[in-house]
Design a protein around this motif. Structure first.
Motif, PDB file in Angstrom:
ATOM      1  N   SER A  27       0.806  -1.225   0.000  1.00  0.00           N
ATOM      2  CA  SER A  27       0.000   0.000   0.000  1.00  0.00           C
ATOM      3  C   SER A  27       0.841   1.278   0.000  1.00  0.00           C
ATOM      4  O   SER A  27       0.487   2.249  -0.669  1.00  0.00           O
ATOM      5  CB  SER A  27      -0.984   0.002   1.172  1.00  0.00           C
ATOM      6  OG  SER A  27      -0.307  -0.057   2.399  1.00  0.00           O
ATOM      7  N   LYS A  31       0.562   4.014  -2.956  1.00  0.00           N
ATOM      8  CA  LYS A  31       0.218   5.415  -2.692  1.00  0.00           C
ATOM      9  C   LYS A  31       1.300   6.359  -3.219  1.00  0.00           C
ATOM     10  O   LYS A  31       1.001   7.345  -3.881  1.00  0.00           O
ATOM     11  CB  LYS A  31       0.009   5.619  -1.189  1.00  0.00           C
ATOM     12  CG  LYS A  31      -0.328   7.040  -0.826  1.00  0.00           C
ATOM     13  CD  LYS A  31      -0.471   7.183   0.678  1.00  0.00           C
ATOM     14  CE  LYS A  31      -0.507   8.639   1.070  1.00  0.00           C
ATOM     15  NZ  LYS A  31      -0.477   8.827   2.507  1.00  0.00           N
ATOM     16  N   GLN A  32       2.554   6.049  -2.945  1.00  0.00           N
ATOM     17  CA  GLN A  32       3.663   6.914  -3.362  1.00  0.00           C
ATOM     18  C   GLN A  32       3.712   7.058  -4.884  1.00  0.00           C
ATOM     19  O   GLN A  32       3.835   8.159  -5.412  1.00  0.00           O
ATOM     20  CB  GLN A  32       4.983   6.356  -2.848  1.00  0.00           C
ATOM     21  CG  GLN A  32       6.177   7.158  -3.314  1.00  0.00           C
ATOM     22  CD  GLN A  32       7.499   6.431  -3.068  1.00  0.00           C
ATOM     23  OE1 GLN A  32       7.523   5.297  -2.601  1.00  0.00           O
ATOM     24  NE2 GLN A  32       8.587   7.087  -3.416  1.00  0.00           N
ATOM     25  N   MET A  35       0.724   9.065  -6.197  1.00  0.00           N
ATOM     26  CA  MET A  35       0.892  10.486  -5.858  1.00  0.00           C
ATOM     27  C   MET A  35       1.873  11.171  -6.806  1.00  0.00           C
ATOM     28  O   MET A  35       1.600  12.265  -7.294  1.00  0.00           O
ATOM     29  CB  MET A  35       1.395  10.636  -4.422  1.00  0.00           C
ATOM     30  CG  MET A  35       0.383  10.326  -3.362  1.00  0.00           C
ATOM     31  SD  MET A  35      -0.847  11.605  -3.182  1.00  0.00           S
ATOM     32  CE  MET A  35       0.160  12.951  -2.652  1.00  0.00           C
ATOM     33  N   GLY A  62      -6.943   2.409   3.232  1.00  0.00           N
ATOM     34  CA  GLY A  62      -6.412   3.661   3.774  1.00  0.00           C
ATOM     35  C   GLY A  62      -5.628   4.446   2.739  1.00  0.00           C
ATOM     36  O   GLY A  62      -5.729   5.675   2.667  1.00  0.00           O
ATOM     37  N   SER A  63      -4.862   3.748   1.922  1.00  0.00           N
ATOM     38  CA  SER A  63      -4.107   4.417   0.855  1.00  0.00           C
ATOM     39  C   SER A  63      -5.039   5.079  -0.143  1.00  0.00           C
ATOM     40  O   SER A  63      -4.795   6.207  -0.582  1.00  0.00           O
ATOM     41  CB  SER A  63      -3.220   3.412   0.123  1.00  0.00           C
ATOM     42  OG  SER A  63      -2.188   2.972   0.947  1.00  0.00           O
ATOM     43  N   VAL A  65      -8.154   6.107   0.425  1.00  0.00           N
ATOM     44  CA  VAL A  65      -8.779   7.266   1.088  1.00  0.00           C
ATOM     45  C   VAL A  65      -7.810   8.449   1.111  1.00  0.00           C
ATOM     46  O   VAL A  65      -8.187   9.590   0.824  1.00  0.00           O
ATOM     47  CB  VAL A  65      -9.258   6.904   2.510  1.00  0.00           C
ATOM     48  CG1 VAL A  65      -9.663   8.145   3.293  1.00  0.00           C
ATOM     49  CG2 VAL A  65     -10.413   5.918   2.446  1.00  0.00           C
ATOM     50  N   SER A  66      -6.553   8.175   1.402  1.00  0.00           N
ATOM     51  CA  SER A  66      -5.537   9.227   1.415  1.00  0.00           C
ATOM     52  C   SER A  66      -5.372   9.847   0.024  1.00  0.00           C
ATOM     53  O   SER A  66      -5.252  11.068  -0.115  1.00  0.00           O
ATOM     54  CB  SER A  66      -4.217   8.638   1.903  1.00  0.00           C
ATOM     55  OG  SER A  66      -3.218   9.605   1.949  1.00  0.00           O
ATOM     56  N   LEU A  67      -5.383   9.008  -1.013  1.00  0.00           N
ATOM     57  CA  LEU A  67      -5.286   9.513  -2.385  1.00  0.00           C
ATOM     58  C   LEU A  67      -6.490  10.376  -2.745  1.00  0.00           C
ATOM     59  O   LEU A  67      -6.347  11.379  -3.459  1.00  0.00           O
ATOM     60  CB  LEU A  67      -5.155   8.352  -3.372  1.00  0.00           C
ATOM     61  CG  LEU A  67      -3.818   7.614  -3.345  1.00  0.00           C
ATOM     62  CD1 LEU A  67      -3.903   6.323  -4.157  1.00  0.00           C
ATOM     63  CD2 LEU A  67      -2.701   8.508  -3.871  1.00  0.00           C
ATOM     64  N   LYS A  69      -8.215  12.267  -0.671  1.00  0.00           N
ATOM     65  CA  LYS A  69      -7.999  13.560  -0.008  1.00  0.00           C
ATOM     66  C   LYS A  69      -7.005  14.409  -0.799  1.00  0.00           C
ATOM     67  O   LYS A  69      -7.222  15.602  -1.018  1.00  0.00           O
ATOM     68  CB  LYS A  69      -7.497  13.357   1.414  1.00  0.00           C
ATOM     69  CG  LYS A  69      -8.538  12.811   2.354  1.00  0.00           C
ATOM     70  CD  LYS A  69      -7.945  12.607   3.734  1.00  0.00           C
ATOM     71  CE  LYS A  69      -8.953  11.990   4.682  1.00  0.00           C
ATOM     72  NZ  LYS A  69      -8.386  11.734   6.002  1.00  0.00           N
ATOM     73  N   GLU A  70      -5.900  13.799  -1.226  1.00  0.00           N
ATOM     74  CA  GLU A  70      -4.882  14.538  -1.987  1.00  0.00           C
ATOM     75  C   GLU A  70      -5.406  14.987  -3.344  1.00  0.00           C
ATOM     76  O   GLU A  70      -5.085  16.086  -3.802  1.00  0.00           O
ATOM     77  CB  GLU A  70      -3.631  13.676  -2.165  1.00  0.00           C
ATOM     78  CG  GLU A  70      -2.857  13.455  -0.898  1.00  0.00           C
ATOM     79  CD  GLU A  70      -2.347  14.741  -0.265  1.00  0.00           C
ATOM     80  OE1 GLU A  70      -1.872  15.636  -0.997  1.00  0.00           O
ATOM     81  OE2 GLU A  70      -2.437  14.856   0.967  1.00  0.00           O
TER      82      GLU A  70
END
Length: 109
Positions: A27, A31-32, A35, A62-63, A65-67, A69-70
């Motif tokens: 994950s 994500k990295q 991004m 979680g990854s 969801v974070s993406l 937001k970004e």
């Protein structure tokens, strides 16, 4: 199955093709890499092609969801495409299908 991510730009979208499991082991890399590419494209839609993803765990969710937001910060939209039945069910059970758009095909975006 090995974890592989490929990237491609099509007419309206930047496509991230994910193969393998999006789990605690992969994950952060997932994500990295998304991004990095998301910040370097001018496409409004970031399509995560999940047709070759057969497993996702809480770290993978979680990854994503974070993406999401970004992506909102840069006025882009993440769209999940071609979810397998069992993966779609996870998004429904966690109610994440209410905050992230899903489509059956890339052409639907």
């Amino acid at each position: 199955m090995d974890f592989v991510i490929t990237f491609e730009e099509i007419e309206k979208s930047f496509v991230v093709k994910v193969s393998g499991d999006i789990d605690a082991y992969h994950s952060a890399t997932f994500k990295q890499k998304v991004m990095e590419h998301m910040n370097n494209t001018d496409k409004k839609y970031i399509a995560l092609d999940m047709s070759d993803v057969s497993y996702i765990d809480s770290a993978g969710l979680g990854s994503i969801v974070s993406l999401i937001k970004e992506s909102k910060k840069s006025e882009k939209e993440i769209v999940l495409v071609s979810l397998k039945k069992q993966i779609k069910k996870i998004f429904e059970m966690t109610k994440l299908d209410k905050i992230i758009r899903t489509e059956d095909t890339l052409e639907s975006i």
